[in-house]
Design a protein around this motif. Structure first.
Motif, PDB file in Angstrom:
ATOM      1  N   LEU A  13       0.841  -1.200   0.000  1.00  0.00           N
ATOM      2  CA  LEU A  13       0.000   0.000   0.000  1.00  0.00           C
ATOM      3  C   LEU A  13       0.877   1.251   0.000  1.00  0.00           C
ATOM      4  O   LEU A  13       2.102   1.151   0.034  1.00  0.00           O
ATOM      5  CB  LEU A  13      -0.919  -0.037   1.220  1.00  0.00           C
ATOM      6  CG  LEU A  13      -1.833  -1.273   1.236  1.00  0.00           C
ATOM      7  CD1 LEU A  13      -2.377  -1.508   2.622  1.00  0.00           C
ATOM      8  CD2 LEU A  13      -2.949  -1.128   0.226  1.00  0.00           C
ATOM      9  N   GLY A  14       0.224   2.412  -0.002  1.00  0.00           N
ATOM     10  CA  GLY A  14       0.971   3.683   0.014  1.00  0.00           C
ATOM     11  C   GLY A  14       1.004   4.299  -1.369  1.00  0.00           C
ATOM     12  O   GLY A  14       1.308   3.618  -2.352  1.00  0.00           O
ATOM     13  N   ARG A  15       0.683   5.574  -1.454  1.00  0.00           N
ATOM     14  CA  ARG A  15       0.629   6.225  -2.768  1.00  0.00           C
ATOM     15  C   ARG A  15       1.653   7.323  -2.927  1.00  0.00           C
ATOM     16  O   ARG A  15       2.066   7.621  -4.015  1.00  0.00           O
ATOM     17  CB  ARG A  15      -0.780   6.811  -3.047  1.00  0.00           C
ATOM     18  CG  ARG A  15      -1.894   5.803  -3.004  1.00  0.00           C
ATOM     19  CD  ARG A  15      -2.199   5.158  -4.361  1.00  0.00           C
ATOM     20  NE  ARG A  15      -1.150   4.446  -5.004  1.00  0.00           N
ATOM     21  CZ  ARG A  15      -0.920   3.128  -4.893  1.00  0.00           C
ATOM     22  NH1 ARG A  15      -1.671   2.374  -4.151  1.00  0.00           N
ATOM     23  NH2 ARG A  15       0.074   2.568  -5.541  1.00  0.00           N
ATOM     24  N   ASP A  16       2.055   8.005  -1.830  1.00  0.00           N
ATOM     25  CA  ASP A  16       2.994   9.110  -2.057  1.00  0.00           C
ATOM     26  C   ASP A  16       4.313   8.897  -1.326  1.00  0.00           C
ATOM     27  O   ASP A  16       4.437   8.024  -0.468  1.00  0.00           O
ATOM     28  CB  ASP A  16       2.378  10.485  -1.774  1.00  0.00           C
ATOM     29  CG  ASP A  16       1.731  10.611  -0.402  1.00  0.00           C
ATOM     30  OD1 ASP A  16       1.816   9.659   0.384  1.00  0.00           O
ATOM     31  OD2 ASP A  16       1.151  11.673  -0.129  1.00  0.00           O
ATOM     32  N   PHE A  31      -2.543   1.576  -9.645  1.00  0.00           N
ATOM     33  CA  PHE A  31      -2.246   0.272 -10.242  1.00  0.00           C
ATOM     34  C   PHE A  31      -0.819  -0.171  -9.919  1.00  0.00           C
ATOM     35  O   PHE A  31      -0.457  -1.319 -10.120  1.00  0.00           O
ATOM     36  CB  PHE A  31      -2.437   0.336 -11.766  1.00  0.00           C
ATOM     37  CG  PHE A  31      -1.542   1.353 -12.412  1.00  0.00           C
ATOM     38  CD1 PHE A  31      -0.260   1.023 -12.812  1.00  0.00           C
ATOM     39  CD2 PHE A  31      -1.986   2.655 -12.587  1.00  0.00           C
ATOM     40  CE1 PHE A  31       0.578   1.986 -13.372  1.00  0.00           C
ATOM     41  CE2 PHE A  31      -1.160   3.618 -13.150  1.00  0.00           C
ATOM     42  CZ  PHE A  31       0.119   3.278 -13.544  1.00  0.00           C
ATOM     43  N   ARG A  32       0.013   0.761  -9.421  1.00  0.00           N
ATOM     44  CA  ARG A  32       1.413   0.410  -9.131  1.00  0.00           C
ATOM     45  C   ARG A  32       1.554  -0.175  -7.728  1.00  0.00           C
ATOM     46  O   ARG A  32       0.811   0.209  -6.830  1.00  0.00           O
ATOM     47  CB  ARG A  32       2.296   1.661  -9.170  1.00  0.00           C
ATOM     48  CG  ARG A  32       2.547   2.233 -10.535  1.00  0.00           C
ATOM     49  CD  ARG A  32       3.709   3.204 -10.434  1.00  0.00           C
ATOM     50  NE  ARG A  32       3.846   4.008 -11.636  1.00  0.00           N
ATOM     51  CZ  ARG A  32       4.456   3.592 -12.746  1.00  0.00           C
ATOM     52  NH1 ARG A  32       4.947   2.375 -12.803  1.00  0.00           N
ATOM     53  NH2 ARG A  32       4.557   4.391 -13.800  1.00  0.00           N
ATOM     54  N   PRO A  33       2.567  -1.059  -7.510  1.00  0.00           N
ATOM     55  CA  PRO A  33       2.879  -1.467  -6.138  1.00  0.00           C
ATOM     56  C   PRO A  33       3.173  -0.211  -5.323  1.00  0.00           C
ATOM     57  O   PRO A  33       3.762   0.745  -5.836  1.00  0.00           O
ATOM     58  CB  PRO A  33       4.133  -2.323  -6.301  1.00  0.00           C
ATOM     59  CG  PRO A  33       4.132  -2.759  -7.723  1.00  0.00           C
ATOM     60  CD  PRO A  33       3.445  -1.680  -8.503  1.00  0.00           C
ATOM     61  N   GLY A  34       2.757  -0.194  -4.029  1.00  0.00           N
ATOM     62  CA  GLY A  34       2.751   1.049  -3.251  1.00  0.00           C
ATOM     63  C   GLY A  34       4.090   1.496  -2.702  1.00  0.00           C
ATOM     64  O   GLY A  34       5.137   0.866  -2.923  1.00  0.00           O
ATOM     65  N   THR A  35       4.033   2.582  -1.915  1.00  0.00           N
ATOM     66  CA  THR A  35       5.252   3.267  -1.474  1.00  0.00           C
ATOM     67  C   THR A  35       5.618   2.995  -0.011  1.00  0.00           C
ATOM     68  O   THR A  35       6.542   3.609   0.499  1.00  0.00           O
ATOM     69  CB  THR A  35       5.084   4.790  -1.661  1.00  0.00           C
ATOM     70  OG1 THR A  35       3.957   5.203  -0.869  1.00  0.00           O
ATOM     71  CG2 THR A  35       4.855   5.161  -3.107  1.00  0.00           C
ATOM     72  N   HIS A  36       4.897   2.100   0.649  1.00  0.00           N
ATOM     73  CA  HIS A  36       5.285   1.766   2.027  1.00  0.00           C
ATOM     74  C   HIS A  36       6.359   0.676   1.953  1.00  0.00           C
ATOM     75  O   HIS A  36       6.197  -0.451   2.422  1.00  0.00           O
ATOM     76  CB  HIS A  36       4.063   1.364   2.851  1.00  0.00           C
ATOM     77  CG  HIS A  36       3.103   2.514   2.990  1.00  0.00           C
ATOM     78  ND1 HIS A  36       1.797   2.378   3.361  1.00  0.00           N
ATOM     79  CD2 HIS A  36       3.297   3.852   2.783  1.00  0.00           C
ATOM     80  CE1 HIS A  36       1.234   3.581   3.384  1.00  0.00           C
ATOM     81  NE2 HIS A  36       2.115   4.479   3.030  1.00  0.00           N
ATOM     82  N   ALA A  37       7.421   1.044   1.300  1.00  0.00           N
ATOM     83  CA  ALA A  37       8.504   0.118   0.950  1.00  0.00           C
ATOM     84  C   ALA A  37       9.766   0.948   0.731  1.00  0.00           C
ATOM     85  O   ALA A  37       9.703   2.173   0.689  1.00  0.00           O
ATOM     86  CB  ALA A  37       8.132  -0.606  -0.338  1.00  0.00           C
ATOM     87  N   GLU A  38      10.890   0.269   0.545  1.00  0.00           N
ATOM     88  CA  GLU A  38      12.148   1.020   0.400  1.00  0.00           C
ATOM     89  C   GLU A  38      12.357   1.608  -0.993  1.00  0.00           C
ATOM     90  O   GLU A  38      13.147   2.539  -1.164  1.00  0.00           O
ATOM     91  CB  GLU A  38      13.326   0.119   0.772  1.00  0.00           C
ATOM     92  CG  GLU A  38      13.374  -0.166   2.271  1.00  0.00           C
ATOM     93  CD  GLU A  38      14.533  -1.060   2.631  1.00  0.00           C
ATOM     94  OE1 GLU A  38      15.450  -0.595   3.327  1.00  0.00           O
ATOM     95  OE2 GLU A  38      14.516  -2.241   2.221  1.00  0.00           O
ATOM     96  N   TYR A  39      11.684   1.036  -1.993  1.00  0.00           N
ATOM     97  CA  TYR A  39      11.824   1.552  -3.367  1.00  0.00           C
ATOM     98  C   TYR A  39      10.454   1.599  -4.025  1.00  0.00           C
ATOM     99  O   TYR A  39       9.560   0.816  -3.678  1.00  0.00           O
ATOM    100  CB  TYR A  39      12.715   0.622  -4.215  1.00  0.00           C
ATOM    101  CG  TYR A  39      14.145   0.608  -3.774  1.00  0.00           C
ATOM    102  CD1 TYR A  39      15.074   1.492  -4.322  1.00  0.00           C
ATOM    103  CD2 TYR A  39      14.570  -0.288  -2.800  1.00  0.00           C
ATOM    104  CE1 TYR A  39      16.406   1.482  -3.897  1.00  0.00           C
ATOM    105  CE2 TYR A  39      15.888  -0.302  -2.364  1.00  0.00           C
ATOM    106  CZ  TYR A  39      16.802   0.581  -2.921  1.00  0.00           C
ATOM    107  OH  TYR A  39      18.102   0.575  -2.496  1.00  0.00           O
ATOM    108  N   THR A  40      10.313   2.508  -4.991  1.00  0.00           N
ATOM    109  CA  THR A  40       9.099   2.496  -5.816  1.00  0.00           C
ATOM    110  C   THR A  40       9.452   2.803  -7.255  1.00  0.00           C
ATOM    111  O   THR A  40      10.416   3.527  -7.544  1.00  0.00           O
ATOM    112  CB  THR A  40       8.041   3.499  -5.314  1.00  0.00           C
ATOM    113  OG1 THR A  40       6.827   3.274  -6.043  1.00  0.00           O
ATOM    114  CG2 THR A  40       8.445   4.955  -5.554  1.00  0.00           C
ATOM    115  N   LEU A  41       8.655   2.229  -8.148  1.00  0.00           N
ATOM    116  CA  LEU A  41       8.787   2.543  -9.563  1.00  0.00           C
ATOM    117  C   LEU A  41       7.829   3.688  -9.862  1.00  0.00           C
ATOM    118  O   LEU A  41       6.695   3.690  -9.377  1.00  0.00           O
ATOM    119  CB  LEU A  41       8.379   1.298 -10.357  1.00  0.00           C
ATOM    120  CG  LEU A  41       8.989   1.121 -11.733  1.00  0.00           C
ATOM    121  CD1 LEU A  41      10.498   1.084 -11.664  1.00  0.00           C
ATOM    122  CD2 LEU A  41       8.457  -0.165 -12.356  1.00  0.00           C
TER     123      LEU A  41
END
Ligand SMILES: NC(=O)C1=CN([C@@H]2O[C@H](COP(=O)(O)OP(=O)(O)OC[C@H]3O[C@@H](n4cnc5c(N)ncnc54)[C@H](OP(=O)(O)O)[C@@H]3O)[C@@H](O)[C@H]2O)C=CC1
Length: 395
Positions: free
Chosen positions: A116-119, A147-157
């Motif tokens: 999850l996470g959008r910004d 539609f993208r995997p979210g930003t509650h992570a160390e990297y995002t595309l």
């Protein structure tokens, strides 16, 4: 002259049917990309449900650049929005899965594990061939498509159209609190509401629910455009919204908002994050004869397509839009719906306003990344005063 790699692909294409080739090729590409993907930590859910579904994976794989317009960003901070809690419970799954399928962002045919996470606010670490406006090392902020995997992570595309350079006067934690609410407010007032900010000086706007993420941003944006802002909030938030520039604050816990509004001039714009019967009641306060607009964020499309399937959901939403338009016409204005839409250009403008100190981030609480479960709980409890942010900086 063809490379051996291209010759191999062409001969494979000749030997297999188009469908079999496409399946094989997608599978091979996915295997190749996931083998080369960066390992990272990410908060993920493996099935829809409540907050207890959220778990930390330390072996997740960052999505890899598959398209030349994409880039990879190392995230330093990310905010949590009420949308994340709803998506955890399955909100929007039908329509979003159609979008994920089209854009090939499903993991082996499923949305799970779902991040999850959008910004976010972070640093560009890799760019696709066609990226022209950003380079490795740039500090950026953005809000990515659902539609993208979210930003509650160390990297995002992400892509150029979803981000802009981070304001130089903000920390990553402060910056991460802005992009999602900024892109949503922009979609509501500018894209759907067709507000021309060069012509609204002195015009009246009612921002309902001024104390939350959307409200605290929208008040400041409207003030930056020279508008007269009326807002609603509960008692303890009155001082905060006044400090953000609200000219007229109505405490909805102490007074009857709709009777209070009878004593005010009507509004050219109303921003309504609350929806439901609030929309109907608020529409009566649109100024007649002035092309006035109420924009509600209570967008029914995802909910309808969850309950009825994508096509009937689209159909029902279109009918509801017709009724909303009629209600707007009765009040002498126009009632419209808006939803979050990634918008890097809007973030460019907002960055300038932040750097001119016309907009400041409103952060209620910051949690270390490893305490995301507590952060989600805070958002789930509601009554937010601005935003809740996850800080990914190592402790
Ligand atoms: N369609 C879309 O794409 C989007 C839709 N939204 C919608 O906007 C809503 C608000 O988003 P966001 O600001 O981020 O949410 P928040 O949770 O940050 O804020 C909601 C705020 O509203 C206040 N509030 C609740 N009830 C009332 C009321 N009756 N009158 C005035 N204020 C009230 C709450 O404080 P308190 O309860 O203490 O008064 C809280 O401060 C979301 O719940 C969602 O429905 C938001 C973003 C995108």
């Amino acid at each position: 002259m063809c490379s051996p790699h291209a010759m191999f692909v062409m001969s494979l294409k000749g030997a297999l049917s188009q469908k079999t080739f496409s399946r094989f090729w997608c599978h091979a590409q996915r295997r190749f990309y996931s083998a080369n993907a960066i390992k990272m930590s990410a908060w993920q859910v493996y099935e829809y449900g409540g907050l207890d579904q959220l778990s930390l994976s330390t072996t997740a794989r960052a999505a890899t650049i598959k398209h030349p317009t994409e880039m990879l960003v190392k995230i330093h901070a990310a905010s949590i929005n009420p949308l994340d809690i709803r998506m955890m419970a399955g909100y929007g799954r039908n329509l979003l899965n159609v979008m994920r399928k089209q854009r090939d962002t499903l993991n082996h045919g499923t949305e799970f594990p779902l991040t999850l996470g959008r910004d976010f606010s972070g640093t560009v670490v890799e760019v696709g061939r066609r990226i022209t406006r950003f380079k490795v090392g740039d500090e950026v902020w953005g809000a990515i498509g659902a539609f993208r995997p979210g930003t509650h992570a160390e990297y995002t595309l992400t892509s150029q159209s979803e981000i802009s350079k981070k304001p130089s006067n903000l920390t990553h934690v402060e910056a991460a609190s802005v992009p999602y609410v900024a892109a949503t407010t922009w979609a509501a007032l500018k894209t759907v509401g067709q507000l021309d900010h060069t012509k609204v000086h002195g015009q009246r706007i009612l921002v309902l629910a001024g104390s939350g993420g959307i409200g605290t941003f929208a008040i400041q944006l409207a003030k930056a455009w020279g508008m007269h802002v009326t807002t609603t909030c509960s008692s303890d938030a009155a001082e905060l919204v006044a400090s953000l520039g609200a000219d007229d604050v109505i405490d909805y816990t102490r007074t009857q908002v709709w009777s209070e509004l009878q004593h005010r001039e009507k509004f050219e714009y109303i921003l309504d994050p609350l929806g439901g019967e609030v929309t109907d009641k608020a529409a009566k306060f649109l100024s007649p004869w002035k092309n006035s607009k109420l924009i509600t964020l209570n967008f029914p499309l995802l909910k309808n397509s969850d309950e009825m399937g994508v096509v009937p959901g689209l159909f029902k939403s279109a009918i509801s839009a017709g009724f909303a338009t009629l209600k707007g016409l009765q009040s002498g204005g126009s009632v419209r719906w808006a939803a979050f839409n990634p918008n890097g250009q809007a973030l460019d403008t907002v960055r300038r306003l932040v750097e001119q100190d016309k907009i400041r981030p409103v952060v209620q609480k910051v949690y270390p990344f490893l305490e995301a479960q507590s952060a989600y709980k805070t958002v789930n409890e509601g009554h937010l005063r601005g935003k809740v942010v996850l800080d990914l900086k190592p402790a």
